[in-house]
Scaffold this motif. Sequence first.
Motif, PDB file in Angstrom:
ATOM      1  N   HIS A  98     -11.716 -37.488   3.918  1.00  6.44           N
ATOM      2  CA  HIS A  98     -12.470 -38.298   5.268  1.00  6.44           C
ATOM      3  C   HIS A  98     -13.583 -37.010   5.861  1.00  6.44           C
ATOM      4  O   HIS A  98     -13.508 -36.037   5.364  1.00  6.44           O
ATOM      5  N   LEU A  99     -14.274 -37.708   6.716  1.00  8.24           N
ATOM      6  CA  LEU A  99     -15.266 -36.989   7.397  1.00  8.24           C
ATOM      7  C   LEU A  99     -14.695 -36.118   8.359  1.00  8.24           C
ATOM      8  O   LEU A  99     -13.796 -36.385   9.086  1.00  8.24           O
ATOM      9  N   ASN A 100     -14.863 -34.544   8.058  1.00 12.49           N
ATOM     10  CA  ASN A 100     -14.618 -33.821   8.971  1.00 12.49           C
ATOM     11  C   ASN A 100     -15.561 -33.811  10.338  1.00 12.49           C
ATOM     12  O   ASN A 100     -16.379 -34.436  10.499  1.00 12.49           O
ATOM     13  N   LEU A 133     -13.310 -41.134  -2.820  1.00 11.81           N
ATOM     14  CA  LEU A 133     -13.666 -42.782  -2.794  1.00 11.81           C
ATOM     15  C   LEU A 133     -13.476 -42.990  -1.141  1.00 11.81           C
ATOM     16  O   LEU A 133     -14.360 -43.646  -0.540  1.00 11.81           O
ATOM     17  N   PRO A 134     -12.465 -42.587  -0.618  1.00 13.64           N
ATOM     18  CA  PRO A 134     -12.390 -42.893   0.977  1.00 13.64           C
ATOM     19  C   PRO A 134     -13.779 -42.342   1.825  1.00 13.64           C
ATOM     20  O   PRO A 134     -14.153 -42.824   2.639  1.00 13.64           O
ATOM     21  N   LEU A 135     -13.762 -41.266   1.584  1.00 16.23           N
ATOM     22  CA  LEU A 135     -15.031 -40.401   2.156  1.00 16.23           C
ATOM     23  C   LEU A 135     -16.315 -41.144   1.920  1.00 16.23           C
ATOM     24  O   LEU A 135     -17.106 -41.501   3.190  1.00 16.23           O
ATOM     25  N   ILE A 136     -16.532 -41.497   0.664  1.00 19.25           N
ATOM     26  CA  ILE A 136     -17.878 -42.329   0.238  1.00 19.25           C
ATOM     27  C   ILE A 136     -17.751 -43.450   1.131  1.00 19.25           C
ATOM     28  O   ILE A 136     -19.004 -44.169   1.714  1.00 19.25           O
ATOM     29  N   GLU A 137     -16.667 -44.465   1.098  1.00 22.59           N
ATOM     30  CA  GLU A 137     -16.682 -45.463   1.849  1.00 22.59           C
ATOM     31  C   GLU A 137     -16.824 -45.382   3.103  1.00 22.59           C
ATOM     32  O   GLU A 137     -17.657 -46.231   3.955  1.00 22.59           O
ATOM     33  N   GLU A 138     -16.292 -44.451   3.851  1.00 26.61           N
ATOM     34  CA  GLU A 138     -16.370 -44.015   5.236  1.00 26.61           C
ATOM     35  C   GLU A 138     -17.950 -43.770   5.853  1.00 26.61           C
ATOM     36  O   GLU A 138     -18.583 -44.219   6.695  1.00 26.61           O
ATOM     37  N   ASN A 140     -20.698 -44.839   3.998  1.00 23.44           N
ATOM     38  CA  ASN A 140     -21.287 -46.166   3.631  1.00 23.44           C
ATOM     39  C   ASN A 140     -21.320 -47.012   4.804  1.00 23.44           C
ATOM     40  O   ASN A 140     -22.167 -47.593   5.285  1.00 23.44           O
ATOM     41  N   GLN A 141     -19.896 -47.134   5.422  1.00 25.01           N
ATOM     42  CA  GLN A 141     -19.555 -48.151   6.684  1.00 25.01           C
ATOM     43  C   GLN A 141     -20.487 -47.581   7.746  1.00 25.01           C
ATOM     44  O   GLN A 141     -21.097 -48.415   8.640  1.00 25.01           O
ATOM     45  N   GLY A 142     -20.511 -46.207   8.102  1.00 21.55           N
ATOM     46  CA  GLY A 142     -21.001 -45.637   9.394  1.00 21.55           C
ATOM     47  C   GLY A 142     -22.519 -45.214   9.254  1.00 21.55           C
ATOM     48  O   GLY A 142     -23.111 -45.332  10.368  1.00 21.55           O
ATOM     49  N   PHE A 143     -23.044 -45.105   8.250  1.00 23.37           N
ATOM     50  CA  PHE A 143     -24.396 -44.579   7.843  1.00 23.37           C
ATOM     51  C   PHE A 143     -24.969 -45.507   6.915  1.00 23.37           C
ATOM     52  O   PHE A 143     -25.563 -44.996   5.851  1.00 23.37           O
ATOM     53  N   PRO A 144     -25.157 -46.894   7.117  1.00 20.81           N
ATOM     54  CA  PRO A 144     -25.647 -47.725   6.176  1.00 20.81           C
ATOM     55  C   PRO A 144     -27.141 -47.201   5.656  1.00 20.81           C
ATOM     56  O   PRO A 144     -27.886 -47.051   6.789  1.00 20.81           O
TER      57      PRO A 144
END
Length: 295
Positions: A98-100, A133-138, A140-144
């Motif tokens: 996840h994002l720091n 994978l969860p970090l990349i998704e996070e 993508n969601q927050g910074f489209p």
Amino acid sequence: MGEHRAGFVAVAGRTNVGKSTLVNRLVGHKVAIVTPRPQTTRRRILGIRSDADAQILLIDTPGLHEAKKQLNQRMVQTARRAIAEGEVILAVVEAGDHLNPGDRAVLIDIRALGRPTVVAINKVDRIPRAQLLPLIEEINQGFPGAEIVPISALSGENVGELLATLKRMLPESPALMSPDEYTDQTERMIAEEIVREKIFLKMRQEIPFSTAVKVEKFDDDEERKLKRIAATVVVDRESHKGMLIGAGGATLKEIGTAARLELEQILGARVFLEITVKVERDWTRDPRKLAEFGL
């Protein structure tokens, strides 16, 4: 031959995320000093990569962090100004599941600028790939709209993909600087940074953070292929001076030897390096002194 691209890429991120290591890797030369300690980079540094199809002007910046001391506040101000210069922003975050929180704050700041952005997930060599994978998704969601490239600046893994991504995002343009140059730093500035790097690597506790280096003299003896450099290391306490010099001058000699050997490699000449240490009390809180040391 296709169109040529060129432009400024501002490299942004929190402290110790690997920005300077990445800039050096992309440029192919050491333009920024690197240590394991936070807040090593203090000023804006330009690294230049010139290829047949593109010229990338990489702006390395101090790490963004919560700054309470005046020196740190100056560094963060420098970083924000430098990031705003980028036509493309290269945000460097740390690999994990996840994002720091610090990385998230940096990305939110960058999103507000509205510039084309690449998020490099650095240090992927430290974790299993599935964990990303969860970090990349996070992200993508927050910074489209941001491009995401997982890399290792240290090993070079996937840096070629990052380079190709950056080139695609630059505007069509002829080269903006001579292809022979790889930095805008003078030899004097390089010498100051290398001496400071060796202090950071050798010393412990708070000493590195309360030191500044100023080259007082830089003479070029072309006939003898020799560069004579006189540098002053400024500390803000008498006790720090003693620790930096060491018993019988041993610590300072070690720092000087390490700096001289690296400078000889970088400058391609023999170097005579003389280092003196002086105390200027509370220089890190003096706006005039901070400006004098380029901060």
